[in-house]
Design a protein around this motif. Structure first.
Motif, PDB file in Angstrom:
ATOM      1  N   GLU A 116       0.825  -1.205   0.000  1.00 14.65           N
ATOM      2  CA  GLU A 116       0.000   0.000   0.000  1.00 14.65           C
ATOM      3  C   GLU A 116       0.863   1.260   0.000  1.00 14.65           C
ATOM      4  OE1 GLU A 116      -3.166   0.362  -0.327  1.00 14.65           O
ATOM      5  OE2 GLU A 116      -3.915  -1.674  -0.088  1.00 14.65           O
ATOM      6  N   ALA A 117       1.910   1.259   0.825  1.00 13.33           N
ATOM      7  CA  ALA A 117       2.762   2.442   0.905  1.00 13.33           C
ATOM      8  C   ALA A 117       3.472   2.713  -0.417  1.00 13.33           C
ATOM      9  CB  ALA A 117       3.790   2.267   2.018  1.00 13.33           C
ATOM     10  N   LEU A 118       4.011   1.673  -1.035  1.00  5.68           N
ATOM     11  CA  LEU A 118       4.778   1.868  -2.265  1.00  5.68           C
ATOM     12  C   LEU A 118       3.901   2.307  -3.430  1.00  5.68           C
ATOM     13  CD1 LEU A 118       7.272  -1.110  -1.944  1.00  5.68           C
ATOM     14  CD2 LEU A 118       7.802   1.330  -1.779  1.00  5.68           C
ATOM     15  N   ARG A 119       2.643   1.920  -3.442  1.00  3.16           N
ATOM     16  CA  ARG A 119       1.731   2.433  -4.462  1.00  3.16           C
ATOM     17  C   ARG A 119       1.685   3.952  -4.405  1.00  3.16           C
ATOM     18  NH1 ARG A 119      -3.533  -1.599  -3.799  1.00  3.16           N
ATOM     19  NH2 ARG A 119      -2.788  -3.249  -5.186  1.00  3.16           N
ATOM     20  N   ARG A 120       1.760   4.496  -3.212  1.00  6.30           N
ATOM     21  CA  ARG A 120       1.698   5.941  -3.017  1.00  6.30           C
ATOM     22  C   ARG A 120       3.069   6.591  -3.182  1.00  6.30           C
ATOM     23  NH1 ARG A 120      -2.076   3.112  -0.529  1.00  6.30           N
ATOM     24  NH2 ARG A 120      -4.083   4.049   0.057  1.00  6.30           N
ATOM     25  N   LEU A 121       4.097   5.980  -2.595  1.00  7.23           N
ATOM     26  CA  LEU A 121       5.427   6.583  -2.615  1.00  7.23           C
ATOM     27  C   LEU A 121       6.031   6.597  -4.014  1.00  7.23           C
ATOM     28  CD1 LEU A 121       6.910   5.052   0.678  1.00  7.23           C
ATOM     29  CD2 LEU A 121       5.768   7.255   0.369  1.00  7.23           C
ATOM     30  N   GLY A 127      10.137   8.854  -0.677  1.00  8.06           N
ATOM     31  CA  GLY A 127       9.656   8.175   0.509  1.00  8.06           C
ATOM     32  C   GLY A 127      10.573   7.038   0.938  1.00  8.06           C
ATOM     33  N   VAL A 128      10.274   6.507   2.121  1.00 11.63           N
ATOM     34  CA  VAL A 128      11.116   5.478   2.728  1.00 11.63           C
ATOM     35  C   VAL A 128      10.227   4.425   3.396  1.00 11.63           C
ATOM     36  CG1 VAL A 128      13.023   5.008   4.322  1.00 11.63           C
ATOM     37  CG2 VAL A 128      12.836   7.261   3.240  1.00 11.63           C
ATOM     38  N   VAL A 129      10.597   3.160   3.226  1.00 13.76           N
ATOM     39  CA  VAL A 129       9.994   2.065   3.979  1.00 13.76           C
ATOM     40  C   VAL A 129      11.092   1.436   4.828  1.00 13.76           C
ATOM     41  CG1 VAL A 129       8.875  -0.196   3.867  1.00 13.76           C
ATOM     42  CG2 VAL A 129       8.252   1.604   2.227  1.00 13.76           C
ATOM     43  N   ILE A 130      10.876   1.412   6.137  1.00 16.48           N
ATOM     44  CA  ILE A 130      11.818   0.786   7.065  1.00 16.48           C
ATOM     45  C   ILE A 130      11.134  -0.416   7.693  1.00 16.48           C
ATOM     46  CG2 ILE A 130      13.177   1.065   9.173  1.00 16.48           C
ATOM     47  CD1 ILE A 130      13.321   4.059   8.568  1.00 16.48           C
ATOM     48  N   ASN A 131      11.706  -1.574   7.473  1.00 18.16           N
ATOM     49  CA  ASN A 131      11.179  -2.803   8.046  1.00 18.16           C
ATOM     50  C   ASN A 131      12.011  -3.187   9.270  1.00 18.16           C
ATOM     51  OD1 ASN A 131       9.141  -3.248   6.047  1.00 18.16           O
ATOM     52  ND2 ASN A 131      10.740  -3.922   4.638  1.00 18.16           N
ATOM     53  N   ILE A 132      11.355  -3.336  10.404  1.00 11.13           N
ATOM     54  CA  ILE A 132      12.081  -3.711  11.614  1.00 11.13           C
ATOM     55  C   ILE A 132      12.290  -5.223  11.591  1.00 11.13           C
ATOM     56  CG2 ILE A 132      12.126  -3.690  14.119  1.00 11.13           C
ATOM     57  CD1 ILE A 132      12.321  -0.901  12.800  1.00 11.13           C
ATOM     58  N   SER A 133      13.515  -5.613  11.373  1.00 13.36           N
ATOM     59  CA  SER A 133      13.896  -7.017  11.302  1.00 13.36           C
ATOM     60  C   SER A 133      14.436  -7.440  12.665  1.00 13.36           C
ATOM     61  CB  SER A 133      14.917  -7.209  10.183  1.00 13.36           C
ATOM     62  OG  SER A 133      15.313  -8.556  10.083  1.00 13.36           O
ATOM     63  N   SER A 134      15.520  -8.191  12.683  1.00  7.22           N
ATOM     64  CA  SER A 134      16.099  -8.717  13.918  1.00  7.22           C
ATOM     65  C   SER A 134      17.460  -9.312  13.592  1.00  7.22           C
ATOM     66  CB  SER A 134      15.183  -9.795  14.504  1.00  7.22           C
ATOM     67  OG  SER A 134      15.855 -10.569  15.478  1.00  7.22           O
ATOM     68  N   GLY A 166      13.661   1.636  -6.280  1.00  6.34           N
ATOM     69  CA  GLY A 166      14.759   2.580  -6.422  1.00  6.34           C
ATOM     70  C   GLY A 166      14.623   3.530  -7.602  1.00  6.34           C
ATOM     71  N   PRO A 167      14.244   3.035  -8.785  1.00  6.72           N
ATOM     72  CA  PRO A 167      14.116   3.942  -9.932  1.00  6.72           C
ATOM     73  C   PRO A 167      13.053   5.019  -9.747  1.00  6.72           C
ATOM     74  CG  PRO A 167      14.298   1.662 -10.669  1.00  6.72           C
ATOM     75  CD  PRO A 167      14.120   1.627  -9.187  1.00  6.72           C
ATOM     76  N   PHE A 168      12.195   4.855  -8.753  1.00  8.38           N
ATOM     77  CA  PHE A 168      11.164   5.845  -8.462  1.00  8.38           C
ATOM     78  C   PHE A 168      11.570   6.779  -7.317  1.00  8.38           C
ATOM     79  CE2 PHE A 168       9.141   2.203 -10.392  1.00  8.38           C
ATOM     80  CZ  PHE A 168       8.276   2.773 -11.323  1.00  8.38           C
ATOM     81  N   GLY A 169      12.830   6.665  -6.886  1.00  4.96           N
ATOM     82  CA  GLY A 169      13.317   7.547  -5.828  1.00  4.96           C
ATOM     83  C   GLY A 169      12.892   7.140  -4.431  1.00  4.96           C
ATOM     84  N   VAL A 170      12.472   5.884  -4.267  1.00  8.93           N
ATOM     85  CA  VAL A 170      11.983   5.404  -2.980  1.00  8.93           C
ATOM     86  C   VAL A 170      12.982   4.404  -2.402  1.00  8.93           C
ATOM     87  CG1 VAL A 170      10.113   4.192  -1.786  1.00  8.93           C
ATOM     88  CG2 VAL A 170       9.600   5.744  -3.695  1.00  8.93           C
TER      89      VAL A 170
END
Length: 249
Positions: A116-121, A127-134, A166-170
């Motif tokens: 959903e976020a990337l459709r918008r970003l 924009g940035v998506v940060i996934n909390i991993s471990s 990446g090519p979309f600046g995200v």
């Protein structure tokens, strides 16, 4: 901010608010805790709201992002933090439904929210998506095969989405905590023997604090980290540096 009403999510929500960001605090349980975080941010002059959604449910995720569109016209940063470790069980003794639920929350959930976020970003080309991993995207953990599988999968999902966006600046990346002092592992750090064992796995010799993770999350979302994508940033006091080899092999 998914899972933003407790532990690391709460600390990250507060850190983004302190940086001047508008913050949406997602929750699936304990709405009063989510509202407490929102009220605190609002008292500090920040725009914030609480949004209920089970991140593993596509319909609920869609409704959550629609609410963001209505309130703020979209978003600039998504932090996928919601996660569970599930009941401890050896792989051949694990309950398949419990095992699958961990994957649904920890891997399917971040995918659905990132989708959903990337459709918008990608449309706004920022924009940035940060996934909390471990650390357990790299370190095996007996009894928690679903958790380790979900975090390893989240790492590769993030790399693939970063390549696509990446090519979309995200930018898309993972932030991987080690042993952090949060309520979810309180039973370990309240027990002297458990704490000593845990600290033996950390070269820096201390547990991480939520602020150690929250501050870096804000940095990674900022323009100061504009060239960081498609990777995992470990915040673990050296846990992934194989501390058992400190005295030789």
């Amino acid at each position: 901010m998914t899972g933003g009403n407790s532990g690391l999510g709460e600390a990250i929500s507060r850190a983004f608010g302190a940086s001047g960001a508008r913050v949406a605090v997602n929750y699936v349980t304990h709405p009063e805790a989510a509202q407490a975080v929102v009220s605190e941010l609002q008292a500090g002059g920040q725009d914030a709201l609480a949004l209920p959604a089970d991140v593993a449910d596509p319909a609920q995720v869609g409704q959550m992002f629609a609410a963001l569109d209505e309130r703020w016209g979209g978003l600039d940063v998504l932090v996928n933090n919601a996660g569970i470790d599930g009941p401890r069980a050896l792989g051949w003794e694990a309950d398949p439904d419990a095992w699958r639920r961990v994957l649904e929350v920890n891997l399917v959930g971040p995918f659905l929210c990132a989708r959903e976020a990337l459709r918008r970003l990608t449309r706004q080309r920022s924009g940035v998506v940060i996934n909390i991993s471990s650390v357990h995207e790299r370190i095996a953990w007996s009894g928690y095969s679903a958790y380790t599988a979900s975090k390893a999968g989240l790492s590769m999902l993030s790399q693939t989405l970063a390549q696509e966006a990446g090519p979309f600046g995200v930018r898309v990346l993972c932030l991987a905590p080690g042993a952090v002092r949060t309520p979810i592992n309180a039973a370990v750090w309240h027990d002297p023997r458990g704490l000593a064992d845990l600290l033996g796995k950390v070269p820096l010799g201390r547990l991480g604090e939520p602020r150690d993770i929250a501050g870096l999350a804000v940095f990674l979302a900022s323009d100061a980290a504009a060239y960081v994508t498609g990777t995992t940033v470990f915040v673990d006091g050296g846990m992934t540096d194989y501390p058992s080899f400190m005295q030789g092999g």
